[in-house]
Design a protein around this motif. Sequence first.
Motif, PDB file in Angstrom:
ATOM      1  N   ASP A 130       0.706  -0.675   0.127  1.00  0.00           N
ATOM      2  CA  ASP A 130      -0.060  -0.273  -0.317  1.00  0.00           C
ATOM      3  C   ASP A 130       0.755   1.178   0.279  1.00  0.00           C
ATOM      4  OD1 ASP A 130      -2.389  -1.720   0.181  1.00  0.00           O
ATOM      5  OD2 ASP A 130      -2.605  -1.426   2.442  1.00  0.00           O
ATOM      6  N   VAL A 131       2.248   1.264  -0.173  1.00  0.00           N
ATOM      7  CA  VAL A 131       3.066   2.419  -0.151  1.00  0.00           C
ATOM      8  C   VAL A 131       2.760   3.181  -1.281  1.00  0.00           C
ATOM      9  CG1 VAL A 131       5.167   3.282  -0.528  1.00  0.00           C
ATOM     10  CG2 VAL A 131       4.589   1.097   0.839  1.00  0.00           C
ATOM     11  N   GLY A 132       2.651   3.037  -2.715  1.00  0.00           N
ATOM     12  CA  GLY A 132       2.113   3.765  -3.517  1.00  0.00           C
ATOM     13  C   GLY A 132       0.896   4.228  -2.939  1.00  0.00           C
ATOM     14  N   PHE A 133       0.017   4.157  -2.818  1.00  0.00           N
ATOM     15  CA  PHE A 133      -1.435   4.592  -2.228  1.00  0.00           C
ATOM     16  C   PHE A 133      -1.246   5.173  -1.333  1.00  0.00           C
ATOM     17  CE2 PHE A 133      -5.269   4.264   0.185  1.00  0.00           C
ATOM     18  CZ  PHE A 133      -6.652   4.338  -0.772  1.00  0.00           C
ATOM     19  N   ILE A 134      -0.378   5.071   0.159  1.00  0.00           N
ATOM     20  CA  ILE A 134      -0.629   6.290   1.315  1.00  0.00           C
ATOM     21  C   ILE A 134       0.903   7.295   0.230  1.00  0.00           C
ATOM     22  CG2 ILE A 134       1.477   6.117   2.954  1.00  0.00           C
ATOM     23  CD1 ILE A 134      -1.250   5.463   3.947  1.00  0.00           C
ATOM     24  N   PHE A 135       1.112   7.332  -0.693  1.00  0.00           N
ATOM     25  CA  PHE A 135       2.201   8.190  -1.374  1.00  0.00           C
ATOM     26  C   PHE A 135       1.057   9.762  -1.766  1.00  0.00           C
ATOM     27  CE2 PHE A 135       6.520   6.587  -1.273  1.00  0.00           C
ATOM     28  CZ  PHE A 135       7.129   6.649   0.220  1.00  0.00           C
ATOM     29  N   ILE A 136      -0.291   8.805  -2.815  1.00  0.00           N
ATOM     30  CA  ILE A 136      -0.735   8.983  -3.623  1.00  0.00           C
ATOM     31  C   ILE A 136      -1.590   9.734  -1.817  1.00  0.00           C
ATOM     32  CG2 ILE A 136      -3.336   8.980  -3.871  1.00  0.00           C
ATOM     33  CD1 ILE A 136      -1.382   6.876  -6.145  1.00  0.00           C
ATOM     34  N   LEU A 137      -2.154   9.851  -1.220  1.00  0.00           N
ATOM     35  CA  LEU A 137      -2.781   9.880   0.105  1.00  0.00           C
ATOM     36  C   LEU A 137      -2.450  10.747   0.402  1.00  0.00           C
ATOM     37  CD1 LEU A 137      -4.480   6.941   2.195  1.00  0.00           C
ATOM     38  CD2 LEU A 137      -5.823   8.518   0.865  1.00  0.00           C
ATOM     39  N   LEU A 138      -1.361  11.075   0.731  1.00  0.00           N
ATOM     40  CA  LEU A 138      -0.239  11.948   1.343  1.00  0.00           C
ATOM     41  C   LEU A 138      -0.253  12.792   0.981  1.00  0.00           C
ATOM     42  CD1 LEU A 138       3.627  10.559   3.857  1.00  0.00           C
ATOM     43  CD2 LEU A 138       0.880  12.050   3.760  1.00  0.00           C
ATOM     44  N   GLY A 139       0.578  13.285  -0.301  1.00  0.00           N
ATOM     45  CA  GLY A 139       0.520  14.068  -1.406  1.00  0.00           C
ATOM     46  C   GLY A 139      -0.670  14.591  -1.300  1.00  0.00           C
ATOM     47  N   ALA A 140      -2.072  14.279  -1.130  1.00  0.00           N
ATOM     48  CA  ALA A 140      -3.719  14.913  -1.314  1.00  0.00           C
ATOM     49  C   ALA A 140      -3.531  15.603   0.019  1.00  0.00           C
ATOM     50  CB  ALA A 140      -4.551  14.079  -2.080  1.00  0.00           C
ATOM     51  N   GLY A 141      -3.423  14.646   1.131  1.00  0.00           N
ATOM     52  CA  GLY A 141      -3.859  15.352   2.281  1.00  0.00           C
ATOM     53  C   GLY A 141      -2.473  16.389   2.724  1.00  0.00           C
ATOM     54  N   ILE A 142      -1.711  16.586   2.575  1.00  0.00           N
ATOM     55  CA  ILE A 142      -0.726  17.770   2.601  1.00  0.00           C
ATOM     56  C   ILE A 142      -1.566  18.453   1.923  1.00  0.00           C
ATOM     57  CG2 ILE A 142       1.740  18.485   2.297  1.00  0.00           C
ATOM     58  CD1 ILE A 142       2.329  15.726   2.673  1.00  0.00           C
ATOM     59  N   PHE A 143      -1.724  18.568   0.067  1.00  0.00           N
ATOM     60  CA  PHE A 143      -2.558  19.666  -0.315  1.00  0.00           C
ATOM     61  C   PHE A 143      -3.274  20.627   0.800  1.00  0.00           C
ATOM     62  CE2 PHE A 143      -5.138  21.258  -3.769  1.00  0.00           C
ATOM     63  CZ  PHE A 143      -4.245  21.883  -4.153  1.00  0.00           C
ATOM     64  N   ALA A 144      -4.166  18.870   0.911  1.00  0.00           N
ATOM     65  CA  ALA A 144      -5.954  19.623   1.855  1.00  0.00           C
ATOM     66  C   ALA A 144      -5.634  19.948   2.703  1.00  0.00           C
ATOM     67  CB  ALA A 144      -6.076  18.355   1.506  1.00  0.00           C
ATOM     68  N   ILE A 161      -6.812  23.907   3.632  1.00  0.00           N
ATOM     69  CA  ILE A 161      -7.574  23.658   4.511  1.00  0.00           C
ATOM     70  C   ILE A 161      -6.941  25.442   5.576  1.00  0.00           C
ATOM     71  CG2 ILE A 161      -8.770  23.315   6.474  1.00  0.00           C
ATOM     72  CD1 ILE A 161      -9.011  20.337   4.958  1.00  0.00           C
ATOM     73  N   HIS A 162      -5.705  25.037   5.800  1.00  0.00           N
ATOM     74  CA  HIS A 162      -5.126  25.933   7.051  1.00  0.00           C
ATOM     75  C   HIS A 162      -5.642  26.802   6.167  1.00  0.00           C
ATOM     76  CE1 HIS A 162      -2.183  27.470   9.272  1.00  0.00           C
ATOM     77  NE2 HIS A 162      -2.178  26.290  10.343  1.00  0.00           N
ATOM     78  N   ARG A 163      -4.743  27.233   5.489  1.00  0.00           N
ATOM     79  CA  ARG A 163      -4.933  28.752   4.708  1.00  0.00           C
ATOM     80  C   ARG A 163      -6.157  29.225   4.537  1.00  0.00           C
ATOM     81  NH1 ARG A 163       0.127  27.906   6.329  1.00  0.00           N
ATOM     82  NH2 ARG A 163       1.943  27.943   5.060  1.00  0.00           N
ATOM     83  N   ILE A 164      -6.716  28.926   4.275  1.00  0.00           N
ATOM     84  CA  ILE A 164      -8.363  29.683   4.313  1.00  0.00           C
ATOM     85  C   ILE A 164      -9.021  30.107   5.585  1.00  0.00           C
ATOM     86  CG2 ILE A 164     -11.212  28.823   3.320  1.00  0.00           C
ATOM     87  CD1 ILE A 164      -9.014  27.414   0.897  1.00  0.00           C
ATOM     88  N   ALA A 165      -8.627  28.673   6.127  1.00  0.00           N
ATOM     89  CA  ALA A 165      -9.175  29.281   8.135  1.00  0.00           C
ATOM     90  C   ALA A 165      -9.104  29.652   8.383  1.00  0.00           C
ATOM     91  CB  ALA A 165      -8.810  27.520   8.939  1.00  0.00           C
ATOM     92  N   LYS A 166      -7.382  29.965   7.985  1.00  0.00           N
ATOM     93  CA  LYS A 166      -6.910  31.043   8.712  1.00  0.00           C
ATOM     94  C   LYS A 166      -7.135  32.641   8.257  1.00  0.00           C
ATOM     95  CE  LYS A 166      -2.054  32.892   7.849  1.00  0.00           C
ATOM     96  NZ  LYS A 166      -0.091  32.388   7.712  1.00  0.00           N
ATOM     97  N   ALA A 167      -7.577  32.673   6.599  1.00  0.00           N
ATOM     98  CA  ALA A 167      -7.796  33.861   6.167  1.00  0.00           C
ATOM     99  C   ALA A 167      -9.107  34.646   6.596  1.00  0.00           C
ATOM    100  CB  ALA A 167      -7.770  33.333   5.078  1.00  0.00           C
ATOM    101  N   ILE A 168     -10.403  33.623   7.316  1.00  0.00           N
ATOM    102  CA  ILE A 168     -11.198  34.080   7.259  1.00  0.00           C
ATOM    103  C   ILE A 168     -11.417  34.388   9.092  1.00  0.00           C
ATOM    104  CG2 ILE A 168     -14.009  32.909   8.073  1.00  0.00           C
ATOM    105  CD1 ILE A 168     -13.318  30.628   6.020  1.00  0.00           C
ATOM    106  N   PRO A 169     -11.662  35.332   9.441  1.00  0.00           N
ATOM    107  CA  PRO A 169     -11.412  36.089  11.630  1.00  0.00           C
ATOM    108  C   PRO A 169     -12.563  34.855  12.316  1.00  0.00           C
ATOM    109  CG  PRO A 169     -12.059  37.659   9.503  1.00  0.00           C
ATOM    110  CD  PRO A 169     -11.921  36.747   8.963  1.00  0.00           C
ATOM    111  N   ALA A 170     -13.688  34.817  11.608  1.00  0.00           N
ATOM    112  CA  ALA A 170     -14.599  33.978  12.249  1.00  0.00           C
ATOM    113  C   ALA A 170     -13.584  33.276  13.172  1.00  0.00           C
ATOM    114  CB  ALA A 170     -15.587  34.015  11.733  1.00  0.00           C
ATOM    115  N   VAL A 171     -13.194  32.337  12.164  1.00  0.00           N
ATOM    116  CA  VAL A 171     -12.829  30.954  12.508  1.00  0.00           C
ATOM    117  C   VAL A 171     -11.130  31.355  13.745  1.00  0.00           C
ATOM    118  CG1 VAL A 171     -11.687  29.048  11.402  1.00  0.00           C
ATOM    119  CG2 VAL A 171     -13.550  30.256  10.006  1.00  0.00           C
TER     120      VAL A 171
END
Length: 166
Positions: A100-114, A118-128
């Motif tokens: 499953d290492v290949g699948f994990i690399f895909i998940l990690l890449g997508a997870g880090i991007f997402a 998410i972090h940058r969008i949340a950081k830009a919303i004052p209410a959050v």
Amino acid sequence: MVSVTVTQSIAFLIFVAPLCIYVAWNDLRAMKIPTWSTDALAIVFVVVGVFVMPFSEYAWRYSHFFVVLIIAMVLNAIGAMGAGDSKFLASAAPFVHLDDVGFIFILLGAGIFAGLLIHRIAKAIPAVRNLVPDWESWDQGKRFPLGFPMGAVLIIYLAFPLLLLI
């Protein structure tokens, strides 16, 4: 699609999910992954794995820890990731089947991007941002709390057999 059985998924997730949530939260809050949490993750594999995996496979998975630890230490030494991130990856490695290492690399890449998005969008919303104004990760410039997506990826990977049941 993944080599984790439903039994392994349930047994590991009971202990791993709370640890991963804690790691994600603490890394967002303090930009640190405490050693006790990565040690606990490794201990979960040691204690639970012996009951839910064939012994030869269980024993072989320890090599995953050492291989990932060496790679992660090099990445830490060149400044590509923090020490806590390195320890987390090494402690999480035995949970991943070699197939499953290949699948994990895909998940990690997508997870880090997402996670970054998410972090940058949340950081830009004052209410959050005002909900948790003291989070260190808000003011780190280009630095990013990798414990957030790495914890999510381990949970998703281990939960995958259960998601297929739905």
